[in-house]
Write an enzyme that holds these catalytic residues in place. Sequence first.
Site, PDB file in Angstrom:
ATOM      1  N   CYS A  52       6.935  -6.564   6.537  1.00  9.64           N
ATOM      2  CA  CYS A  52       8.171  -6.095   7.455  1.00  9.64           C
ATOM      3  C   CYS A  52       8.804  -7.127   8.349  1.00  9.64           C
ATOM      4  O   CYS A  52       8.533  -7.690   8.586  1.00  9.64           O
ATOM      5  CB  CYS A  52       7.601  -5.043   8.384  1.00  9.64           C
ATOM      6  SG  CYS A  52       9.004  -3.923   8.955  1.00  9.64           S
ATOM      7  N   CYS A  58       7.456  -4.353  15.689  1.00  6.36           N
ATOM      8  CA  CYS A  58       6.908  -3.504  16.350  1.00  6.36           C
ATOM      9  C   CYS A  58       5.564  -3.932  16.815  1.00  6.36           C
ATOM     10  O   CYS A  58       4.785  -4.125  15.993  1.00  6.36           O
ATOM     11  CB  CYS A  58       7.175  -1.991  15.696  1.00  6.36           C
ATOM     12  SG  CYS A  58       8.643  -1.656  15.268  1.00  6.36           S
ATOM     13  N   GLU A 106       0.715  -1.141   0.083  1.00  2.30           N
ATOM     14  CA  GLU A 106      -0.088  -0.104   0.095  1.00  2.30           C
ATOM     15  C   GLU A 106       0.673   1.168  -0.098  1.00  2.30           C
ATOM     16  O   GLU A 106       2.042   1.328   0.672  1.00  2.30           O
ATOM     17  CB  GLU A 106      -0.997   0.073   1.413  1.00  2.30           C
ATOM     18  CG  GLU A 106      -1.772  -1.179   0.993  1.00  2.30           C
ATOM     19  CD  GLU A 106      -2.838  -1.223   2.293  1.00  2.30           C
ATOM     20  OE1 GLU A 106      -4.013  -1.809   2.117  1.00  2.30           O
ATOM     21  OE2 GLU A 106      -2.510  -0.850   3.328  1.00  2.30           O
ATOM     22  N   SER A 137      12.405   6.925   6.912  1.00  2.00           N
ATOM     23  CA  SER A 137      12.008   6.718   8.331  1.00  2.00           C
ATOM     24  C   SER A 137      12.610   5.258   8.444  1.00  2.00           C
ATOM     25  O   SER A 137      12.213   4.260   7.855  1.00  2.00           O
ATOM     26  CB  SER A 137      10.586   6.725   8.426  1.00  2.00           C
ATOM     27  OG  SER A 137      10.314   6.396   9.899  1.00  2.00           O
ATOM     28  N   CYS A 187       3.561   8.584   0.811  1.00  2.00           N
ATOM     29  CA  CYS A 187       4.157   7.645   1.746  1.00  2.00           C
ATOM     30  C   CYS A 187       4.200   6.430   0.997  1.00  2.00           C
ATOM     31  O   CYS A 187       3.214   5.703   0.907  1.00  2.00           O
ATOM     32  CB  CYS A 187       3.115   7.548   2.984  1.00  2.00           C
ATOM     33  SG  CYS A 187       3.553   6.453   4.151  1.00  2.00           S
ATOM     34  N   SER A 243      12.339   6.297  14.365  1.00  2.00           N
ATOM     35  CA  SER A 243      11.105   5.943  15.227  1.00  2.00           C
ATOM     36  C   SER A 243      11.683   5.248  16.593  1.00  2.00           C
ATOM     37  O   SER A 243      11.993   4.308  16.903  1.00  2.00           O
ATOM     38  CB  SER A 243      10.231   4.717  14.687  1.00  2.00           C
ATOM     39  OG  SER A 243      10.042   5.132  13.101  1.00  2.00           O
ATOM     40  N   LEU A 244      11.701   6.432  17.354  1.00  5.08           N
ATOM     41  CA  LEU A 244      12.238   6.202  18.940  1.00  5.08           C
ATOM     42  C   LEU A 244      11.386   5.416  19.926  1.00  5.08           C
ATOM     43  O   LEU A 244      11.346   4.516  20.346  1.00  5.08           O
ATOM     44  CB  LEU A 244      12.973   7.433  19.147  1.00  5.08           C
ATOM     45  CG  LEU A 244      13.664   7.481  20.404  1.00  5.08           C
ATOM     46  CD1 LEU A 244      14.782   6.508  20.230  1.00  5.08           C
ATOM     47  CD2 LEU A 244      14.288   8.785  20.865  1.00  5.08           C
ATOM     48  N   HIS A 245      10.098   6.189  19.848  1.00  5.46           N
ATOM     49  CA  HIS A 245       9.183   5.790  20.922  1.00  5.46           C
ATOM     50  C   HIS A 245       9.432   5.670  22.408  1.00  5.46           C
ATOM     51  O   HIS A 245       8.294   5.604  22.975  1.00  5.46           O
ATOM     52  CB  HIS A 245       8.498   4.653  20.397  1.00  5.46           C
ATOM     53  CG  HIS A 245       7.946   4.698  18.846  1.00  5.46           C
ATOM     54  ND1 HIS A 245       7.075   5.767  18.509  1.00  5.46           N
ATOM     55  CD2 HIS A 245       8.043   3.903  17.906  1.00  5.46           C
ATOM     56  CE1 HIS A 245       6.768   5.587  17.379  1.00  5.46           C
ATOM     57  NE2 HIS A 245       7.277   4.657  16.838  1.00  5.46           N
ATOM     58  N   CYS A 284       2.436  -2.049  15.505  1.00  5.14           N
ATOM     59  CA  CYS A 284       2.232  -1.977  14.168  1.00  5.14           C
ATOM     60  C   CYS A 284       1.614  -2.880  13.179  1.00  5.14           C
ATOM     61  O   CYS A 284       1.862  -4.137  13.523  1.00  5.14           O
ATOM     62  CB  CYS A 284       3.554  -1.518  13.396  1.00  5.14           C
ATOM     63  SG  CYS A 284       3.448  -1.124  11.565  1.00  5.14           S
ATOM     64  N   CYS A 324      -0.484   6.149   9.545  1.00  4.55           N
ATOM     65  CA  CYS A 324       0.723   5.240  10.141  1.00  4.55           C
ATOM     66  C   CYS A 324       0.419   4.023  10.857  1.00  4.55           C
ATOM     67  O   CYS A 324      -0.222   4.283  11.788  1.00  4.55           O
ATOM     68  CB  CYS A 324       1.481   6.282  11.160  1.00  4.55           C
ATOM     69  SG  CYS A 324       2.580   7.522  10.347  1.00  4.55           S
ATOM     70  N   GLU A 383      10.619  -2.000   6.504  1.00  3.62           N
ATOM     71  CA  GLU A 383      12.044  -1.090   7.109  1.00  3.62           C
ATOM     72  C   GLU A 383      12.688  -0.848   5.918  1.00  3.62           C
ATOM     73  O   GLU A 383      13.557  -1.626   5.325  1.00  3.62           O
ATOM     74  CB  GLU A 383      12.456  -1.957   8.019  1.00  3.62           C
ATOM     75  CG  GLU A 383      13.720  -1.479   8.603  1.00  3.62           C
ATOM     76  CD  GLU A 383      13.960  -0.119   9.035  1.00  3.62           C
ATOM     77  OE1 GLU A 383      13.128   0.275   9.860  1.00  3.62           O
ATOM     78  OE2 GLU A 383      14.766   0.571   8.552  1.00  3.62           O
TER      79      GLU A 383
HETATM   80  N1  SAH Z   1       9.849   0.816   9.293  1.00  2.00           N
HETATM   81  C1  SAH Z   1      10.106   2.346   9.463  1.00  2.00           C
HETATM   82  C2  SAH Z   1       8.897   2.897   8.506  1.00  2.00           C
HETATM   83  C3  SAH Z   1       7.543   2.571   8.635  1.00  2.00           C
HETATM   84  S1  SAH Z   1       6.632   2.836   9.976  1.00  2.00           S
HETATM   85  C4  SAH Z   1      10.056   2.731  10.683  1.00  2.00           C
HETATM   86  O1  SAH Z   1       9.909   2.174  11.621  1.00  2.00           O
HETATM   87  O2  SAH Z   1      10.403   4.166  11.106  1.00  2.00           O
HETATM   88  C5  SAH Z   1       6.384   4.489   9.812  1.00  2.00           C
HETATM   89  C6  SAH Z   1       6.027   5.218  11.267  1.00  2.00           C
HETATM   90  O3  SAH Z   1       4.785   4.934  11.830  1.00  2.00           O
HETATM   91  C7  SAH Z   1       7.011   4.802  12.403  1.00  2.00           C
HETATM   92  O4  SAH Z   1       7.471   6.130  12.871  1.00  2.00           O
HETATM   93  C8  SAH Z   1       6.306   3.663  13.069  1.00  2.00           C
HETATM   94  O5  SAH Z   1       6.733   3.730  14.278  1.00  2.00           O
HETATM   95  C9  SAH Z   1       4.956   4.620  12.979  1.00  2.00           C
HETATM   96  N2  SAH Z   1       3.931   3.760  13.562  1.00  2.00           N
HETATM   97  C10 SAH Z   1       3.902   2.237  13.473  1.00  2.00           C
HETATM   98  N3  SAH Z   1       2.567   1.883  13.902  1.00  2.00           N
HETATM   99  C11 SAH Z   1       1.987   2.943  14.261  1.00  2.00           C
HETATM  100  C12 SAH Z   1       0.524   3.023  14.647  1.00  2.00           C
HETATM  101  N4  SAH Z   1      -0.145   2.229  14.922  1.00  2.00           N
HETATM  102  N5  SAH Z   1       0.228   4.458  15.127  1.00  2.00           N
HETATM  103  C13 SAH Z   1       0.918   5.446  14.879  1.00  2.00           C
HETATM  104  N6  SAH Z   1       2.134   5.424  14.635  1.00  2.00           N
HETATM  105  C14 SAH Z   1       2.697   4.059  14.119  1.00  2.00           C
END
Ligand code: SAH
Length: 346
Positions: free
Chosen positions: A114, A118, A94, A197, A107, A220-222, A121, A339, A166
């Site tokens: 993937c 995570c 997508e 990203s 995007c 993507s730190l979180h 996700c 996202c 990724e």
């Molecule tokens: N693998 C890469 C790019 C794809 S995810 C990465 O991790 O950066 C793109 C962004 O969406 C990342 O910042 C990820 O942490 C965030 N993301 C994933 N699942 C999400 C969700 N359910 N709600 C909000 N952001 C999310």
Amino acid sequence: MASTKKDIRALTKEQLRNFFVKEGEKAFRGNQVYEWLWSKSAHTFEDMTNLSKETRQMLEKNFVINHIQVDTMQRSSDGTVKNAVRLHDGLIVESVLIPTGTRTTACVSSQVGCSLDCKFCATARLKRMRNLNPDEIYDQVVAIDKESRLYFNRPLSNIVFMGMGEPLMNYNNVIKAIDKITSKEGLGMSPKRIVVSTSGVPKMIKRMADDAVKFNLAVSLHSAIDEVRTEIMPFNETFPLKELKEALEYWYEKTKSKITYEYVVWDGINDSQKDIDALVQFCKYVPCKVNIIEYNPIDDGQFQQAKNKVIDNYIHHLEKNRIVVNVRRSRGKDIDAACGQLANKS
Ligand code: SAH
């Protein structure tokens, strides 16, 4: 069914020129075909109208053009457009067009599924099926550029590698796609308008720095606390924050390009003062800014968006430490285009 003929778009311009010479034709035919394939996005050899019928048939006999097909397109009430894109082998990824006041952002996906895990996700649940080829990444961008012109009367302005996959686990193909996107023979876009990203693969961040890439980096730190991060992004066990920090320092030293941290705040997961303090500390290592992203629920499970007052507290402490912070609202939630929601439900 996938064809056994070779995908012509896997050839460089030089290889195409050589092919024509070998076939007893002029080398410049290679340039013409290259232009059709890339700047004119031809889907068939029939489209290549400045070649003779015989030449077109000869190409047809030797090659295929494994072009993507936009299978279904959904439009959100906020203008966001989601494409389900069918690849030559039938798999689907997508990609999303996100319109804002003056910009249109694409995007795009870099993998089918993937490689990472995570917990929050939707794409992670698909597992990695395969990497996308450079042209499959490029085609997503071309398709969105066309839609942007059609629906919003303007060309695509920005690209984020925040779709499925990724990007640093498919580094070579992502780089080849970006080369094409930024080259004059492709779309001629500035690399400054592209963000890659990553969930943070230290070795690959260093590699990008060595390659002196010109696009922007988002991580993507979180969480800036190892135990918490490992809980929500289990691969953090293999690539802990100390290694990520070192890689980011290396990146900044080589590129002098600021990093964006993406950060979702969840109820009961990373909403304490200790979490905020750790983020503030992490932000001091290299010049950066923080994007706080709204959580897009993927089920009724473990993850819930934190209360507004917690987010305000994050903003307060970051700003007090002169760290730029933006809060990003979700786009396209009603069509599962936000996202982390890309999982090809159909
Ligand atoms: N693998 C890469 C790019 C794809 S995810 C990465 O991790 O950066 C793109 C962004 O969406 C990342 O910042 C990820 O942490 C965030 N993301 C994933 N699942 C999400 C969700 N359910 N709600 C909000 N952001 C999310």
